[in-house]
Design an enzyme around this catalytic site. Structure first.
Site, PDB file in Angstrom:
ATOM      1  N   GLU A 185      42.776  37.464  43.991  1.00 36.99           N
ATOM      2  CA  GLU A 185      43.936  36.578  43.821  1.00 36.99           C
ATOM      3  C   GLU A 185      44.742  36.377  45.103  1.00 36.99           C
ATOM      4  O   GLU A 185      45.917  36.744  45.167  1.00 36.99           O
ATOM      5  CB  GLU A 185      44.853  37.111  42.722  1.00 36.99           C
ATOM      6  CG  GLU A 185      44.217  37.104  41.366  1.00 36.99           C
ATOM      7  CD  GLU A 185      45.209  37.368  40.233  1.00 36.99           C
ATOM      8  OE1 GLU A 185      46.390  37.594  40.504  1.00 36.99           O
ATOM      9  OE2 GLU A 185      44.782  37.333  39.068  1.00 36.99           O
ATOM     10  N   GLU A 202      38.804  39.631  35.643  1.00 40.06           N
ATOM     11  CA  GLU A 202      39.923  40.175  34.849  1.00 40.06           C
ATOM     12  C   GLU A 202      40.014  39.361  33.578  1.00 40.06           C
ATOM     13  O   GLU A 202      40.184  38.139  33.640  1.00 40.06           O
ATOM     14  CB  GLU A 202      41.259  40.099  35.615  1.00 40.06           C
ATOM     15  CG  GLU A 202      41.405  41.209  36.611  1.00 40.06           C
ATOM     16  CD  GLU A 202      42.653  41.108  37.471  1.00 40.06           C
ATOM     17  OE1 GLU A 202      43.711  40.680  36.970  1.00 40.06           O
ATOM     18  OE2 GLU A 202      42.559  41.456  38.668  1.00 40.06           O
TER      19      GLU A 202
END
Ligand code: GAL
Length: 804
Positions: free
Chosen positions: A435, A510
């Site tokens: 991210e 995730e």
């Protein structure tokens, strides 16, 4: 393990005709350190760091805590691993990063408790002065400056990946030596609890001037039919003052030490300060493959000889297996494996990030029981023992770099991760980052990723990489070049992305992220609790049922990693103070299952699962409707309250069943049929607690000052039924050589200490449970743990300690 290792050495040494043992030693350096807080704001409280001319002259020790002469006898004595953050009280700070780090006073706002100094004295005999010596730190949080006898060795910026320094030139043989470390945790790396200090092992290594380089062995296998070719690349260094002629030979042995393949002795000449890599190939016929069900480990043994005499010997555990990652699946030894993964940070109840090795095995075992087959080390290099546990128990790993950057600092961090970890069969995929919101869709992000991917291939051509992107159907930037597209959440975009990029494998790096508080069944904004059912997920995430129903049935999903396997400190969501822990875990921070555990276990295993929730102690709610959830992988379930049927329902695949039941105390029972087999499960209204129950994970410990075990604590009523909503405070005392190293209870809003320094250990039960972690001593005498609480029958548990 240790006993086995010695037997193994003897067998191998006999098998290869060694007349004397090799000279390499790896000595654990965890014991007997001295610790003192420094100060990030006031140099006079930081042992004059930043005002003494430390970097003006080599070996400078004046007026600082670096050198041998400095008096450290008043400093606190401790053994590693040590995390000073977990020892500090909680502080209710409005600062976002303090909150994200679990409200501990560590970081830029807390100069008095963010710098830690460590010192360790040691001696090396004069007779060993012909050897080379190095020191390895497996991980320090963070920005560690390290000296030996006042000589600066270097700085390790990373709070995660370790570092090794040669210290030969600075040693005082036969006299006192001192290692000094200044760890500065003022700057965070992550947005979750990270701990502080030397929280992993330290090793003193000694070896011949001509030796296998640090992390200098890379073994990989190619399997064809019934045979494997094992390639072993060995880097040998000569750090002596003259040319060195030697031979290199490699063996593959079975677990019991039997040699199954060996190379020739390859001659090699190394000029002074020269290193060379030698690649040898050996054939292993009918290899015993490493798999999730049968994680068989061979040993690769490398021998360096000079004039026929063994001068170095290095041994690695090693698995023979193949991994293929295609758009339609991960194939381990040719067999499709749907990834049923969990993400995890590295802290545990009671001990923060300073986990004894045994705790790594404990946690990985809990994940295996859940049905998980893969572990993503988010978002940093793990401790080596976590990978050892995954190798031993059969768990695939995504090994992750802290940050997406191709500068020398981060490339060097990636190099250390890959070279350290590439011999672990459990590691099947690297991750180059997570991210990176500033750059992940940009040309800069793409270039950095390309640079890192080239490096990854150079250091490990046998594996590939992913990157965890919190992006929907977006291809620009990192995703253009990443071999395996990682999805953090945004699971509803996976199908469209696959349609647009059908050949790029997709993995849910995730997924899910339901927030649940163990044993809580209502929203409680004051105590910051969320219900323990699969219903509450943040805006960016989804429930377990939402993502797994998609991932389970579509082969273009390689699988995914739940955020997270265990709760962790920091990142409280959706509430903040008094909440100090995350709630994302399938298990709480102690490893106690929440209800969602049984959802995953139902669909991730073949076990017979039939789980009812909530508990049935609802005094005061008589006549009110209660939502009853059933998690099961049976074909159908019938629910009964006090013997009366409440209806029978078919169990939809990858889902759960629900009933709305008017509360009456008594017995709520489920009867299910799975392929004709009857399963039953019940929850009962209990009486008040009368006795404490202690359940040790193991009752036998190695008396090595390191081994550890978990003792789970609950209370029962007169009829021996566990009381699920009990909150009694339990006091613990330990007799014998050994110690309690932490207590926890999984309450994400608890501000009770995890550590006690006065011996008066205690912890409140949280919804019926708490946990004590015990560490072995050095004596062969038994340990006794006693638990007491006012009005309850106490309990005692004994541990044998063995010396091997
Ligand atoms: C992700 C992130 C994780 C964690 C998680 C919480 O965006 O990668 O580290 O913060 O969200 O939901």
């Amino acid at each position: 393990m240790v006993r086995f290792f010695f037997i193994f050495l003897l067998v191998v040494d006999a098998a290869i005709g060694m007349t004397q043992s090799s000279q390499r030693k790896r000595v654990n350096f965890d014991e007997d350190w001295r610790f003192h807080f420094g100060n990030a704001a006031d140099p006079t409280k930081d042992f004059n760091y930043r005002i003494a001319p430390i970097f003006a002259k080599s070996g400078a020790t004046t007026n600082t805590a670096l050198g041998v002469g400095f008096k450290d006898s008043s400093w606190r004595q401790l053994d590693l691993p040590h995390d000073w953050a977990v020892e500090l009280p909680f502080v209710n700070s409005p600062n976002f990063d303090v909150m994200a780090h679990g409200y501990k006073p560590v970081g830029g706002l807390f100069p008095e408790t963010s710098v830690g100094w460590y010192r360790k004295h040691f001696t090396i005999a004069r007779k060993d002065s012909g050897q080379r010596f190095s020191v390895t730190f497996d991980g320090i949080f963070r920005d560690a400056n390290i000296w030996v006898n006042g000589f600066y060795l270097g700085n390790n910026q990373s709070g995660y990946i370790g570092v090794t320094y040669d210290i030969t030139d600075y040693i005082n043989y036969g006299r006192d030596n001192v290692i000094a470390v200044r760890a500065d945790a003022s700057q965070y790396e992550g947005w979750f609890y990270e701990g502080a200090g030397i929280y992993r092992h330290v090793w003193l290594n000694s070896y011949n001037n001509t030796h296998v380089a640090n992390d200098g062995i890379f073994a990989s296998a190619e399997v064809k039919g019934n045979a494997a070719t094992v390639s072993i690349e060995t880097t040998i260094e000569n750090q002596g003052q003259g040319t060195s002629a030697c031979t290199v030979q490699t063996y593959v042995t079975e677990r019991n030490g039997k040699v199954v393949a060996q190379s020739n002795e390859q001659p090699l000449t190394l000029l002074t300060i020269e290193s060379k890599a030698v690649t040898q190939q050996v054939a292993v016929s009918q290899p015993h493959l490493w798999s999730l069900e049968d994680p068989y480990l061979y040993r690769v043994v490398t021998i360096i000889k000079q004039n026929g005499k063994v001068i170095d010997r290095v041994q690695h555990r090693f698995g023979i297996r193949t991994i293929d990652i295609k758009w339609n699946g991960v194939f381990l030894n040719g067999k499709h494996v749907k990834i049923k993964g969990t993400n995890n940070h590295q802290d545990h109840a009671g001990i923060g990030s300073a986990l004894p090795d045994a705790m790594q095995y404990y946690r990985v075992r809990l994940l295996k029981e859940l049905g998980s087959n893969s572990y993503r080390v988010s978002h940093n290099a793990p401790t080596p023992e976590l990978l050892d546990a995954c190798d031993s128990l059969g768990m695939l790993v995504i090994d992750e770099q802290r940050l997406l950057n191709s500068s020398p600092e981060y490339v060097y961090q990636l190099e250390r991760i890959i070279k350290r970890d590439r011999n672990h069969p459990s590691v099947f995929l690297w991750s180059i980052g997570n991210e990176e919101g500033w750059i992940q869709t940009t040309t800069i992000g793409k270039r950095i990723a390309q640079s890192l991917l080239l490096k990854q291939k150079e250091w490990d051509p046998t594996r590939t990489s992913t990157y965890a992107a919190d992006l929907p159907n977006v291809f620009n930037g990192v995703n253009e070049v990443i071999p395996v597209r990682g999805f953090n959440y945004r699971d509803s975009f996976v199908a469209a992305y696959h349609k647009d990029h059908p050949m790029q494998p997709i993995i849910g790096t995730e997924m899910g992220s339901t927030v649940t508080t163990r044993g809580i069944y209502e929203v409680d904004t004051a105590r910051a609790y969320v219900p323990d059912q699969d219903i509450t997920s943040p805006w960016w995430a989804s429930t377990a049922e939402e993502w797994w129903t998609e991932a389970a049935v579509n082969d273009y999903w390689l699988g995914g990693y739940v955020w997270t396997g265990f709760d962790y400190r920091g990142e409280p969501t959706p509430y903040q103070w008094p909440n100090v822990n995350s709630h994302f875990g399938v298990m709480d921070v102690c490893g106690f299952p929440k209800n969602i555990y049984y959802y995953y276990q139902s669909w991730w295993t073949d076990k017979d699962v039939l789980h009812l929730s909530p508990h049935w102690n609802w005094k005061g709610k008589e006549g009110q409707l209660i939502d009853v959830w059933v998690n099961s992988n049976a074909d159908n379930v019938e629910l009964f309250l006090n013997g009366k049927s409440l209806g029978k329902k078919d169990m939809p695949r990858n889902k759960h069943l629900q009933w709305s039941v008017r509360y009456k105390p008594g017995v709520l029972e489920a009867v299910a049929y799975k392929k004709g087999k009857k399963l039953t499960s019940k929850v009962e209204t209990t009486g008040a607690p009368v006795a404490i129950i202690l359940k040790a994970d193991r009752n036998s410990l190695l008396a090595d000052n390191q081994d550890a075990t978990v003792v789970n604590v609950s209370v029962v009523d007169q009829q021996g039924r566990e009381v699920p909503d009990a909150g009694n405070q339990i006091q613990f005392s330990l007799a014998g050589s050994g110690k309690i190293i932490g207590v926890g209870n999984g309450d994400p809003s608890s501000h009770e200490p995890d550590k006690y320094f006065n011996g008066a250990w205690k912890r409140q039960l949280f919804n019926g449970k708490c946990q004590v972690i015990i560490q072995a001593g050095k004596e062969k005498s038994p340990i006794q743990l006693e638990a007491k609480s006012e009005g309850l029958k106490p309990a005692v548990v004994y541990f044998q300690q063995e010396i091997l």
